[in-house]
Design a protein around this motif. Sequence first.
Motif, PDB file in Angstrom:
ATOM      1  N   TYR B 117       0.829  -1.204   0.000  1.00 22.03           N
ATOM      2  CA  TYR B 117       0.000   0.000   0.000  1.00 22.03           C
ATOM      3  C   TYR B 117       0.865   1.256   0.000  1.00 22.03           C
ATOM      4  N   SER B 118       2.134   1.118   0.418  1.00 19.10           N
ATOM      5  CA  SER B 118       2.992   2.295   0.459  1.00 19.10           C
ATOM      6  C   SER B 118       3.651   2.589  -0.891  1.00 19.10           C
ATOM      7  N   LEU B 119       3.449   1.700  -1.870  1.00 17.65           N
ATOM      8  CA  LEU B 119       4.029   1.935  -3.202  1.00 17.65           C
ATOM      9  C   LEU B 119       3.329   3.125  -3.859  1.00 17.65           C
ATOM     10  N   PRO B 120       4.049   3.849  -4.735  1.00 21.31           N
ATOM     11  CA  PRO B 120       3.440   5.029  -5.367  1.00 21.31           C
ATOM     12  C   PRO B 120       2.447   4.645  -6.451  1.00 21.31           C
ATOM     13  N   LEU B 121       1.385   3.973  -6.030  1.00 24.46           N
ATOM     14  CA  LEU B 121       0.391   3.489  -7.004  1.00 24.46           C
ATOM     15  C   LEU B 121      -0.990   3.798  -6.488  1.00 24.46           C
ATOM     16  N   THR B 122      -1.913   4.096  -7.393  1.00 24.31           N
ATOM     17  CA  THR B 122      -3.307   4.234  -6.978  1.00 24.31           C
ATOM     18  C   THR B 122      -3.887   2.836  -6.844  1.00 24.31           C
ATOM     19  N   ALA B 123      -5.055   2.730  -6.223  1.00 22.19           N
ATOM     20  CA  ALA B 123      -5.717   1.427  -6.080  1.00 22.19           C
ATOM     21  C   ALA B 123      -5.967   0.831  -7.460  1.00 22.19           C
ATOM     22  N   ASP B 124      -6.416   1.692  -8.403  1.00 22.54           N
ATOM     23  CA  ASP B 124      -6.695   1.194  -9.749  1.00 22.54           C
ATOM     24  C   ASP B 124      -5.426   0.653 -10.397  1.00 22.54           C
ATOM     25  N   GLY B 125      -4.335   1.401 -10.235  1.00 20.57           N
ATOM     26  CA  GLY B 125      -3.066   0.964 -10.817  1.00 20.57           C
ATOM     27  C   GLY B 125      -2.654  -0.375 -10.236  1.00 20.57           C
ATOM     28  N   ARG B 126      -2.786  -0.511  -8.914  1.00 16.46           N
ATOM     29  CA  ARG B 126      -2.405  -1.754  -8.258  1.00 16.46           C
ATOM     30  C   ARG B 126      -3.287  -2.917  -8.755  1.00 16.46           C
TER      31      ARG B 126
END
Lengths: 742, 622
Positions: B117-126
């Motif tokens: 969750y700490s990665l620079p990604l949005t939920a959609d991206g993940r």
Amino acid sequence: MTETIKISSATVHYGLSLAKRNMKFGILALCMNFLGLPMFLIAVLAKAFQIRANTPGWFIDENTYYIVSVFGITDEIYVFIAAGCTIAAVLSGVFIAMNSFSHLYDKQRVDMEYSLPLTANKRFLAGYLSGLLTYTLPYIFCQMISLILLLAGRLTVDTWVGGLQAEIFASFTPMCIKLIFGGLIIMVMFYTLFVLTMCFCGSRFETGAYGVGANFCLPVIYFCIYWLITSRSYGLVFRLSDDTVINHLFGCTSPIGAICGLYLTLYPENWDRAFYTVIRGAAGEYSFFSVYSFGFWLIKCLAVTALLIFCAYRLYRRRTAEQTGKTFISKSFYYFVMFCLMMILSVFVSESSTGIIPTLIVTAAVFLIMDCVSNRGISRLKSAVLKYAVIMVVLIGGYLITDKTGYFGAEDYVPDAGEIKSAELVDYDGYYSTDWYTGTYRFEDEYNIRRITDAHTMQLDEYNASIDSGRAGYSIGIKYTMKNGAEVKRDYYDVYYSAYEELLPLEVSDEMKEQKLAALKTTVEDKGLCIASHGTENYPNLNKNTYSEDFAQRLTECLTEDINAMTIDDYSGHGFGNDVLSIGTGYLDDKSYVSPSGAYYGVYTITEAYPKTLEYLSSYGIEPYNAEYTAADIAALDGIELRRVTAEYRIPVSKSWSASETVAVIYDPDNYGNHYEYSNIHPKDIHIADLSETELEELAEIASDAVNYYIPDKDYYSISIDGGTDMYIPEKYNDIIESIIS
Amino acid sequence: MTEAVEANVRVAKKPPAAVHYGKMLAKRNMKYAVLALFMNFIGLPLFLIHVISECIIMKNIDTKGLEKFNSVFDASDNTIYILIAVIGTFVAVVTGVYIAMGSFSHLYDKKLVDMEYSLPLTADGRYFAGFLSGLTLYLGPYIICQIISLILITVGHVVIDKWLEPSQQIFADFLPLAVKLIIGGFIIMLMFYTLFVLTMSFCGSKFETTVYGMGANFCLPVIYACLFVLVEENGYGLVFSLSGDTLINQLFSCTSPAGALYGLYMSAFENIDHVAESDSFFSVYSFGFWIIRCLAFTVLLVFCGLKLYRRRKAEQTGKIFVSKTFYYVVMVCLMMLTCTFLDMIDAKLAPIIIITAVIFLIMDSISNRGVKKLHISLLKYIAVMQGIFIVYFTTVNTGFFGAVNNVPEAWEIKCAELVKYNGYGYVGSLSGNYRFEDEQNIQTIINAHKKQLEIHNSMEPEGSVEYIKIKYTYKSGAVRTREYYIYEPAFEMLLPLETVDEIKAEKIEAISNTLDCKRVYICIENSLDSTYNNRYYPYEKTSSIPKDFIPKLKECLTKDINNMSSEDYADSLELTDYVTIKISVDYNAEGNEEPKEPYYYSFQILSCYENTLDYLSSVTFV
């Protein structure tokens, strides 16, 4: 002193804390155990009470004779529930054991538990016992309820049952007690084996999967040996219910084996060996050390369980905290399980396909998946392939060595007559296969033993030389007991003529006569005698009043005299026509000779070799039946088959079909199929309707004079009428037959 | 400055974080992809290799051996290779579970959740990175192996089909089926994976994710099966046809992987009985429409999965169920299935309660990780069972909400059809579909239908005599079908239909169609003279039969049937003197052989068939 007490109380504390952790599984096990036997008995009792309330007198109604056990009184679904829940209760042992020894696979726990003021011994003991009690106490508690319910049934339902019916609860109790004790032992063994396998594994998945899998290893090996012997060897014998060392071992060395072992002890009277003992009059006796003995089974299982506990304890002591988290502590265990898995897969796949390729594909796929799972990845694929190759080479090599050496010489081994104490013919019903009973004949005289070893040698010689001189269409079992006490058993299906012929002289040997007469005596005392077939009538229900009181006894005396006086020529040289006079055993009640139910002990075919018996029966107006045919009878037949039989082997006519060639088929096209296969119509097919009056008369004469049970010394013709057995046609008719054929 | 620009260019060139993340997940899943590749390979490709190698061996050793090949399934040892293929494919499909779990491990693994969750990604991206990276690894091996399969089939066609007879083009014949199976398999795997990702959003622990993720596949098939059993056992006259072109079959075959498998079976194999019922693109037998439905449903699953995934919070990882509704749906299905199964084996109420309670309480204790909330479990169990019983009893006691006793009025009906009807009076098995549009005839059928229900609902129904299926097409376009074993009094009411023009025309057509079949063998039986029984007269072979026997027979029958009046027909049925014509058609026989697997039709020549009887006696049959 104080310190010792403190330490022991720490053990108890630790055990209690584990028990608390296991409590949920204990409760689950209690529910499941209760839904097993107790629930079933409650269902039976409830149904019985309901029946009694709704239809008084039902239990003494003669129509309810089919209720002979508790299983006949309730819905099958309760048996299903009981079985399913008992399995669930047994499986709860897996979770209880895993919880009690969770530090063996759970990294988070191991340091904490190893830091407790307990030695390894005490930790093991506390874990083992607390788990075992949580596991078995619910079982014991529920089975006590079962016993109370049985008693309640004994005191209520059993007293209502009248007439011919069994006391269902009283008769169920002994089996129930065996099942309850047996169940307890099997559960303890299952739990202990699981604890042992836990010591080999260091992760949760492996503990669960291989702990359950370990239960199947020994049964798999046992099954593969069984398969190797029964479906691949020639003549070697492996019976699942025999009293052999391997069955002893199997019945106590694994929980599944123990279930089979327990099953063998439940109905000792059902197993083949015991059955033959009954016939010989020994009333189903078996020694305490046999595989049918419950007591001995119990001792064996307990001994194995003790050994398992000891091994588990030794392994547990050697476990270190760092090993928790590794998939396997000892890879040998993993390889053993994999070896068993490969073995069983090879057997199954090779049974359902040809060639080795499917076996290799399937085993390779399974092995590589399993190996990747245990390695948590595919990085060591090369070593997995190597391991697979080693296992398969061992398996295939083992199989090839066994096969090529003829099971290490066992297939071709025939003991020397001088070394043999006794030889038995198992499942043998006489040379004509029409004899008094199908059973076991035992020979101790060296001449007789040599007949059997000679027959055995001939059988093997013909098989090995691949000369098929013809088969007797008959199977035979041989059992040698050697002077040193060892037993050698062989079964041959479809015996060769030459071997079979060797057995003829045994028929009139003193030993065989003695055993025939002993069997006659026992069965007559037990069942009585009746006419099994007379003419075309099977089991004529003759009124006892027609006969004198001592009919059976006098008949027995006549048979005894005839059998004692019989020579080899008497035995082999006589016969009767189409239908014969037979005597069988029958159940005697007050009024009549009842038909023997399915001729349980076989029948005697009374030929001219029994003059005294014939004379006695004749005084009652019972004459040997010899069918007489007229031309009109022949014209009304559905079909006749004429065969040419070679007499090179002195084989009884009754078996001639296997050495014969059909030369003519005389048939009614519409009804031939009632008795024969239409495919037999080929060499010379004649419609009955096309026969001339003279030909019909000639055939009638032939049919009337043909005899059963004859050993000819020349090639001859045989006749089968409307699907009946083949009968010898006297030589004088050969010309007529040849003219019909041409 | 230059450095800053270079750095900016570097950043710009870097692929987006989502791609990085996807690649990292793919690396994590690589082992399963290798496994999937292997398993897919021992599926169809290995089977085809076996067939090709066997053909080559046959060609070199024993050319006669090639004669046995009428399809690729005729290779020796085919059972074991099909078994290997099925199991291999099955394992390959199941790897989807592990790949999905590997891609979305932060949904159940507490150790991973914070990091991911700490990665620079949005939920959609993940979500899409996880979904697509898993999907690629899952379907990539499948696609590679199926391309190999297609190459093998081509090789087989080019090399092996040449050695065989023109009628034995085994690889060419197999190709259409193989293509359908390959595409169908792809769709089903896609749906399976998507459904699993969706269920993962409901669960927060590893055990539940696996068990309920697999279990979710069975929910809709279970409801379908229970509905089938309910209608079969309790819906008097109602029809639930597993292979019919009905809305429920359309829905079932695209809304779950198991259902889709069934839909693929219906649309890929052409030997299904009812395939002739409809050839429209929108029927359940249409492969194209099945793909569209399945894809649409999969898109819906992806969308739902995304919606649910967006609402997941990091704290929910580790909880057993994120949404308990999902758990209850699975449990209701499980209880329903158990009840239905026990009901089918005629278990009484007590065993049903015991068994369902045991299963429910064990499952609930597992999901609660203990027995502390046993009383709540018990309450939940009661609620679930009460719901099931209420639905069951309401449905059964209201006669499926009136459907059982519902008979339409004649004015509502556009046409009524008697499907596979043998005619009144058991005069033959030459059945046909008789369609009536005349209001009087429709009324006759409706009256018989009413009578049937009346007898059935009365206390003592009489013995039934004949199977009958009625299909009403309403003026509104709706179609209702009912099937019964009809009672004699109701059956008698259908007698007047026998001499209606529509049925006469249909009868004549059915008879002539059957007589026109290529391989026809005729057997005439006379009820009074048994010597005529069981004699076959292969028409083309036997010289004692006139050459124009069949056309003449057809002509006479046509004349007789057209002339027949209702009274004649009824009178003839009273007599016991009749002649039966048995026609056997062997669709598989070749040349002039006798029929080996004949399909029999027979019909009685009643005494009112005067022309036919005259003709038959003139050729000495009667």
